[in-house]
Design an enzyme around this catalytic site. Sequence first.
Site, PDB file in Angstrom:
ATOM      1  N   SER A  44      -4.589   1.847 -26.566  1.00  0.00           N
ATOM      2  CA  SER A  44      -5.021   2.234 -25.146  1.00  0.00           C
ATOM      3  C   SER A  44      -5.377   1.176 -24.162  1.00  0.00           C
ATOM      4  O   SER A  44      -5.218   1.477 -23.185  1.00  0.00           O
ATOM      5  CB  SER A  44      -6.378   3.176 -25.459  1.00  0.00           C
ATOM      6  OG  SER A  44      -7.355   2.477 -26.148  1.00  0.00           O
ATOM      7  N   HIS A 250     -13.255   1.219 -21.272  1.00  0.00           N
ATOM      8  CA  HIS A 250     -11.648   0.571 -21.346  1.00  0.00           C
ATOM      9  C   HIS A 250     -11.840   0.213 -19.982  1.00  0.00           C
ATOM     10  O   HIS A 250     -12.436   0.188 -18.989  1.00  0.00           O
ATOM     11  CB  HIS A 250     -10.575   1.822 -21.514  1.00  0.00           C
ATOM     12  CG  HIS A 250     -10.372   2.320 -22.681  1.00  0.00           C
ATOM     13  ND1 HIS A 250     -11.105   3.257 -23.345  1.00  0.00           N
ATOM     14  CD2 HIS A 250      -9.323   1.938 -23.645  1.00  0.00           C
ATOM     15  CE1 HIS A 250     -10.623   3.503 -24.605  1.00  0.00           C
ATOM     16  NE2 HIS A 250      -9.576   2.830 -24.863  1.00  0.00           N
TER      17      HIS A 250
END
Length: 269
Positions: A44, A250
């Site tokens: 990811s 993230h």
Amino acid sequence: MPTPPTGRPRRTTLAVTAACAALLAPAAPASAAELDRYVGMGDSYSSGNGAFSTNLDSACGRNTYAYPHLVARSRPNTSLDFVACQGATTGDVPGQARALSADTDYVSITIGGNDVGFANLIVNCAGSWSPTCDSAIDNTNNRIRNELPAKLDKAYAAIRAGAPNATVVVLGYGRVFGQDLGCPAAAGASPDKAVKLNAVADNLDAVTKSRAEAAGFVYKSSIRSFTGHDICAADPWVNGATWSVGDSYHPTRSGYANGFAPAVRSVIG
């Protein structure tokens, strides 16, 4: 009077005409063989989670804000095969490696975070009262130390076998927390937990660097470049806790554009 020969002058005229036409013709576009072939692999952190977009592939979370897309777009005559996918582990790398070939020029990848249970770590440490956080941290550190090296070696071997001539750039995961924990994105984080979780990131960085370099790859750490751009910074390059679980913890769009993409470009130009 005899008629002068006509064959030689005609051939000369045709040759001159052809030469002039070649000089005046526009340059032919680059052929497929002249393109730099770049494959963006990994999890990811490579597919683009954190950018709050899935405008390329919703199943894998790929989007145009991810660093492989930004790098390819900034390089003329570069062909991108973007195979990174959210949730990928080292065990998924051989499948992604089907996109590689002897003609692949460049590869970039982030991998390993899911193997050591980063998602589980966040679940156990995100709350303000997390009695299982310390045990989750210990478990993750043990997996980084005892399990991850062999898994990375196997994954990197699959990349080298698939792209024997490529320059391979391995990117590391950065720290999430800074000194300031007073923003909503740091909800539930205590100074003690922040120090321990940053230490996990440091451990993962060191092990990934060691195995990447042992494979002959280029390793680019994110620890230093992301310092000062933590979740509570004025210009955060990483998300903290957000309404979108898949984007939490993230890189932000700025993190991909200003942290990861320049790191790759510093290697491949």
